[in-house]
Design a protein around this motif. Structure first.
Motif, short mmCIF file in Angstrom:
data_model
loop_
_atom_site.label_atom_id
_atom_site.label_comp_id
_atom_site.label_asym_id
_atom_site.label_seq_id
_atom_site.Cartn_x
_atom_site.Cartn_y
_atom_site.Cartn_z
N ALA A 1 17.41 1.66 -58.28
CA ALA A 1 16.75 2.55 -59.47
C ALA A 1 16.97 3.95 -58.92
N LEU A 2 16.43 4.14 -57.73
CA LEU A 2 16.54 5.52 -57.31
C LEU A 2 18.04 6.24 -57.38
N GLN A 3 18.91 5.14 -56.86
CA GLN A 3 20.26 5.59 -57.00
C GLN A 3 20.76 5.99 -58.56
N VAL A 4 20.20 5.15 -59.48
CA VAL A 4 20.40 5.40 -60.80
C VAL A 4 19.98 6.93 -61.08
N ASP A 5 18.77 7.16 -60.85
CA ASP A 5 18.15 8.45 -61.11
C ASP A 5 19.05 9.42 -60.44
N LEU A 6 19.50 9.09 -59.39
CA LEU A 6 20.48 10.43 -58.83
C LEU A 6 22.00 10.25 -58.95
N GLY A 7 22.22 9.56 -60.14
CA GLY A 7 23.62 9.27 -60.48
C GLY A 7 24.69 8.78 -59.51
N GLU A 8 24.04 8.03 -58.74
CA GLU A 8 24.92 7.10 -57.50
C GLU A 8 25.25 5.86 -58.21
N TRP A 9 26.17 5.56 -58.97
CA TRP A 9 26.13 4.54 -59.83
C TRP A 9 26.99 3.35 -58.99
N SER A 10 27.78 3.59 -58.12
CA SER A 10 28.39 2.49 -57.47
C SER A 10 27.32 1.68 -56.56
N GLY A 11 26.52 2.75 -55.81
CA GLY A 11 25.50 2.00 -54.78
C GLY A 11 24.59 1.25 -55.63
N ALA A 12 24.00 2.03 -56.96
CA ALA A 12 22.90 1.49 -57.63
C ALA A 12 23.58 -0.09 -58.16
N ARG A 13 24.66 -0.09 -58.58
CA ARG A 13 25.07 -1.31 -59.23
C ARG A 13 25.14 -2.37 -58.12
N THR A 14 25.49 -2.00 -56.81
CA THR A 14 25.44 -2.97 -55.69
C THR A 14 24.02 -3.41 -55.35
N HIS A 15 23.01 -2.50 -55.47
CA HIS A 15 21.73 -3.01 -55.16
C HIS A 15 21.11 -3.70 -56.12
N LEU A 16 21.07 -3.18 -57.23
CA LEU A 16 20.57 -3.96 -58.44
C LEU A 16 21.10 -5.17 -58.47
N LEU A 17 22.40 -5.30 -58.36
CA LEU A 17 22.90 -6.79 -58.50
C LEU A 17 22.51 -7.61 -57.37
N GLU A 18 22.19 -6.97 -56.22
CA GLU A 18 21.75 -8.05 -55.03
C GLU A 18 20.32 -8.12 -55.28
N ALA A 19 19.41 -7.14 -56.26
CA ALA A 19 18.13 -7.78 -56.50
C ALA A 19 18.36 -8.74 -57.54
N VAL A 20 18.97 -8.87 -58.50
CA VAL A 20 19.05 -9.85 -59.62
C VAL A 20 19.64 -11.26 -58.81
N GLU A 21 20.43 -11.22 -57.76
CA GLU A 21 20.76 -12.48 -57.00
C GLU A 21 19.54 -13.01 -56.29
N HIS A 22 18.78 -12.08 -55.85
CA HIS A 22 17.28 -12.88 -54.88
C HIS A 22 16.37 -13.08 -55.80
N ALA A 23 16.27 -12.36 -56.95
CA ALA A 23 15.50 -12.70 -58.34
C ALA A 23 15.88 -14.05 -58.93
N SER A 24 17.01 -14.38 -59.13
CA SER A 24 17.54 -15.68 -59.58
C SER A 24 17.22 -16.61 -58.55
N ALA A 25 17.38 -16.47 -57.17
CA ALA A 25 17.29 -17.28 -56.25
C ALA A 25 15.63 -17.81 -56.11
N LEU A 26 14.90 -16.84 -56.25
CA LEU A 26 13.49 -17.06 -55.92
C LEU A 26 12.75 -17.71 -57.57
N ARG A 27 13.40 -17.63 -58.31
CA ARG A 27 13.02 -18.13 -59.60
C ARG A 27 11.46 -18.01 -59.95
N GLY A 28 11.05 -16.65 -59.71
CA GLY A 28 9.49 -16.14 -60.33
C GLY A 28 8.63 -16.83 -59.29
N ARG A 29 9.02 -17.30 -57.92
CA ARG A 29 8.10 -17.80 -56.71
C ARG A 29 7.22 -16.54 -56.38
#
Length: 195
Positions: free
Chosen positions: A161-189
């Motif tokens: 999210a900070l990378q989005v604010d700074l316009g660092e799109w590639s890094g932001a995409r990588t980190h946010l997709l990783e967050a989604v991957e973790h969230a999906s695996a955790l399934r709300g636990r």
């Protein structure tokens, strides 16, 4: 005997802080301040006692949460710095202490939140990276540890999210997709809602 009495009183004050609403309640703050004073005195009396250090650092972590809630952002950064200094001593005493690593990563995360709120995004990114290295290490050592994975998810989400604010799109995409991957695996636990 005196130390045991002070320990009991400090623990009671900390419990009263939590029962009174913790960081969500102005009425709870005096309990936390008294607990911190007593835990600090106990730690000062026996500086190598890791349990006493942990209690002091815990009180500082609670203080930052309170300060952030009432929007005293400048005041909020001091408690996690103090907690980090204390937890760094715990880690120096036992580099394999998983609880100390988790606590230290939390201190760094809280400092990153404060830096973000103070408009210091680059400092926040650095603090999140430091926190993330400890959290990744904890999760790598125990892949079944839901809390460790939740903390990795939170940190990469905030970093992205900070990378989005700074316009660092590639890094932001990588980190946010990783967050989604973790969230999906955790399934709300877990919540992923705290540094």
């Amino acid at each position: 005997h005196d130390e045991a009495n002070v320990q009991g009183l400090a623990s009671a004050e900390l419990s009263s802080y939590l029962r009174a609403g913790g960081p969500q309640s102005d009425d709870a703050l005096p309990h936390l301040q008294r607990a911190l004073e007593m835990f600090q005195a106990l730690s000062d009396a026996r500086p190598s006692d890791l349990d006493r250090m942990q209690r002091v650092a815990l009180c500082h972590r609670y203080l930052v949460t309170f300060s952030l809630r009432i929007r005293r952002d400048e005041d909020a950064i001091a408690p996690p710095r103090l907690a980090a200094a204390t937890d760094a001593r715990r880690l120096a005493a036992d580099p394999h202490d998983a609880a100390a690593k988790l606590d230290y990563s939390t201190d760094l995360g809280q400092m990153a939140v404060c830096a973000t709120r103070l408009g210091r995004a680059r400092e926040a990114l650095d603090l999140y990276l430091q926190s993330l290295s400890y959290r990744r290490e904890l999760w790598a050592s125990d892949r079944a540890n839901v809390l460790a994975r939740d903390r990795v998810m939170y940190t990469v989400k905030e970093f992205g999210a900070l990378q989005v604010d700074l316009g660092e799109w590639s890094g932001a995409r990588t980190h946010l997709l990783e967050a989604v991957e973790h969230a999906s695996a955790l399934r709300g636990r877990m919540t992923g809602s705290a540094p």
